[in-house]
Design a protein around this motif. Structure first.
Motif: not given
Length: 482
Positions: A135-155
């Protein structure tokens, strides 16, 4: 002085959410210890002064301890999520504070984005070689980004718990390797060849020193969690000193162990013979412990980068929050979530910026590690070194103007003055050798460096505009405190 400008939404971070331990986990995660040991230092040893690198680590540690003295002294009198921005504002004035604020926002955002490049590149390569998944590298970057966004949004304490597990695992894995090397005596017995003059001044020590300072980037983030800390006047100084000593001690022990394991005269030729120097740690692990630990380190290498992503995301979001709250940026950024009490708008903006930049680099078919990570992470390192120098100057001026605070001359003036001068020297060396650090052409390297004065000018412009619109708010920049 405490100044607040209430707006319709919540503007308070979650008080008392973080103890000393959790703050230490945040800043150590930002330093990405395993990714630095596995990915940074092999290159630094090869390009710098070889086996003498541990001695330069000790030197960098001493300079940063001197910086920490004034930094923590200031933190006792100003508890603010703005960190560098708040300290510079109160010490050097609103215009300098605006410049520091924009530079800090820029630094932590590009560092975060650069790490997405490294994460995507490393995970893509590992998944292809181990599992045959292409898979292209940016797929993994965007998956990590989604989880980081959720954790950063929460407590914030949820992110802290995730990071604590990751950091402990990283340290344990490398310490197992360190002690395995030392127990066997390495190549020719335990020795202190790394601290011998012939090795310390071999090769190019100035480049080696730059890698050492870059390895510590992240420790300075302790103050931005002050508003969320339990008893911040005590917690922040303890967390700062503990982080510097833990990071510095861990790096010095691990790099020295590498030298002992291979041999002081053999380590540079061995690294030069490798097609990819970042695989050096895997060979050491295979030889001194076994393939089981090597597999664990491979996984933790990815985990270490992810931990850095989460830590820098939180740092960038808090700078957006602090500067938005003070009026330099739109007020919405200075609000917090009514339930999680997180800087959710800053977190969302950081994720949006990261997504746009990653997709641009993907569309240009750029290399995620040699271009996105190398360019952005080294540029961010320059920014942070400059911010530390500005903060040291601000601490010096602040305590000179406020003798009634009774901060001793050593803590309030001598050590901040020394650290400011030392950091300026390091910054000049970094600019001179920036093409070596980034692997880019001299023209591109200096073009990247030119972004720094542009960010400073942008910050001065925002502060000057606020001074015209609201002189009261301008005078209060960085003064919001507990």
């Amino acid at each position: 002085m405490s100044v607040s400008f209430p707006i319709s939404s919540s503007t308070e971070l979650k008080r008392g959410a973080l103890g000393v331990g959790f703050i230490i986990f945040f800043v150590i995660s930002a330093a990405s210890p395993l990714s630095v040991i596995a990915g940074g230092f092999p290159i630094g040893i090869m390009l710098g002064n070889g086996a003498g690198t541990p001695a330069l680590l000790i030197l960098a540690l001493l300079v940063l301890l001197a910086f920490s003295v004034g930094y923590t002294a200031m933190s006792r009198h100003l508890t603010n999520a703005g960190g560098f921005y708040a300290f510079t504002s109160r010490g050097l004035g609103g215009l300098a504070g605006g410049a520091a604020g924009v530079l800090a926002m820029f630094a932590y955002n590009i560092l975060q984005v650069g790490l997405y490049g490294m994460f995507g590149g490393v995970v893509s390569g590992t998944m292809a070689s181990v599992f045959g998944v292409e898979l292209p590298w940016w797929c993994y970057s965007l998956l990590a980004m989604a989880s980081v966004a959720i954790l950063g949004y929460r407590k914030i304490d949820l992110s802290a718990r995730v990071l604590s597990v990751m950091v402990i695992a990283e340290y344990l894995a490398i310490l197992v390797l360190d002690f395995a090397i030392l127990r066997t005596g390495g190549d020719s017995g335990i020795n202190l060849d790394s601290f011998d003059r012939s090795h310390v001044f071999s090769g190019t020590p100035s480049i080696g020193l730059l890698f050492c300072f870059a390895a510590f980037i992240g420790f300075e983030a302790t103050t931005i969690y002050g508003e969320e800390a339990k008893n911040p006047h005590r917690t922040i100084p303890i967390a700062t000193y503990s982080s510097v000593l833990l990071i510095g001690g861990f790096y010095a022990l691990s790099v020295w162990s590498m030298v002992v394991g291979v041999g002081a005269d053999k380590i540079v030729p061995m690294l030069q013979a490798l097609q990819d120097p970042t695989t050096f740690i895997y060979g050491m692990s295979d030889h001194f412990v076994g393939p089981q630990l090597t597999q664990i380190i491979r996984v933790l290498f990815m985990v270490s980068i992810y931990a850095g992503l989460l830590a820098f995301h939180n740092a960038a979001a808090r700078y957006f929050y602090a500067i938005g709250r003070d009026g330099l940026l739109p007020r919405q950024l200075g609000t917090t979530h009514r339930v999680h009490q997180s800087p959710h708008m800053g977190s969302a903006l950081q994720s949006l910026i990261a997504a746009v930049v990653v997709l641009i680099f993907a569309a240009l078919d750029a290399d995620p590690i040699l271009q996105l990570f190398a360019w952005f992470s080294n540029l961010a390192t320059l920014c942070v070194i400059l911010l530390m120098a500005m903060t040291s100057a601000a601490v010096f001026v602040y305590f000179r103007r406020h003798p009634e605070l009774k901060v001793g001359v050593l803590r309030g003036q001598v050590l901040p003055g020394f650290s400011c001068l030392a950091l300026v020297v390091v910054l000049l060396l970094a600019v001179m050798h920036f093409d070596v650090l980034t692997g880019a052409s001299k023209l591109l390297s200096y073009a990247l460096c030119a972004v720094i004065p542009a960010a400073l000018i942008g910050g001065v412009f925002l502060a000057a505009r606020l001074r015209e619109v609201s002189p009261e708010r301008f005078m209060a920049l960085g003064s919001h405190k507990l």
